[in-house]
Design a protein around this motif. Structure first.
Motif, PDB file in Angstrom:
ATOM      1  N   ASP A   1       4.650  -5.041   3.646  1.00  0.00           N
ATOM      2  CA  ASP A   1       3.327  -5.066   3.047  1.00  0.00           C
ATOM      3  C   ASP A   1       3.527  -5.491   1.599  1.00  0.00           C
ATOM      4  OD1 ASP A   1       2.387  -2.068   4.807  1.00  0.00           O
ATOM      5  OD2 ASP A   1       2.159  -4.155   5.388  1.00  0.00           O
TER       6      ASP A   1
ATOM      7  N   LYS B   1       1.890  -7.597  -2.091  1.00  0.00           N
ATOM      8  CA  LYS B   1       0.836  -8.221  -2.882  1.00  0.00           C
ATOM      9  C   LYS B   1       1.379  -9.543  -3.412  1.00  0.00           C
ATOM     10  CE  LYS B   1      -1.785  -4.205  -4.518  1.00  0.00           C
ATOM     11  NZ  LYS B   1      -2.298  -3.499  -5.719  1.00  0.00           N
TER      12      LYS B   1
ATOM     13  N   THR C   1      -2.741  -4.907  -0.102  1.00  0.00           N
ATOM     14  CA  THR C   1      -1.542  -5.609   0.361  1.00  0.00           C
ATOM     15  C   THR C   1      -1.853  -6.426   1.615  1.00  0.00           C
ATOM     16  OG1 THR C   1      -0.874  -3.698   1.689  1.00  0.00           O
ATOM     17  CG2 THR C   1      -0.013  -3.838  -0.554  1.00  0.00           C
TER      18      THR C   1
END
Length: 122
Positions: free
Chosen positions: A98, A100, A108
């Motif tokens: 996950d 960003k 995310t």
């Protein structure tokens, strides 16, 4: 975007060990949770192990005491050490993260690797 490349799968006899590796590359701000899933033929994909950004870990009951998940944040990598393998561990193993892609992202995004085959023979 995040690209995940897994390695380390193969054929092993029951009772043996394998170590899976997964390295993330591409353009991203930060990786948070990293994990391993697996999918055997005719079954749904299931969580095997997960590690948080803080290093906390969680395992599915069937692998507790046999598998160990670890991560190297400097290398953006996650590993799965598998010991005392049994035939029921045979599956395609998928790495996921996950992440960003930019610091202002609200949430995310989950990315998946292509999978690596683990086959345990009796």
């Amino acid at each position: 975007q995040v690209r995940l490349v897994e390695s380390g799968g193969g054929l092993v006899q029951a009772g043996g060990s394998l170590r899976l590796s997964c390295a993330a590359s591409g353009s991203f701000f930060r990786i948070y949770t990293m994990g391993w899933y697996r999918q055997a033929p005719g079954t749904q994909r299931e969580l095997v192990a997960v590690t948080s950004a803080d290093g906390d870990t969680n395992y599915t009951d069937s692998v507790k005491g046999r598998f160990t998940i670890s991560r190297d944040n400097a290398k953006n990598a996650v590993y799965l050490q598998m010991t005392r393998l049994i035939t029921e561990d045979t599956a395609v193993y998928y790495c996921n993260v996950d992440a960003k892609t930019r610091p202002t992202a609200i949430s995310t995004v989950r990315y998946w690797g292509q999978g690596t085959q683990v086959t345990v023979s009796s």
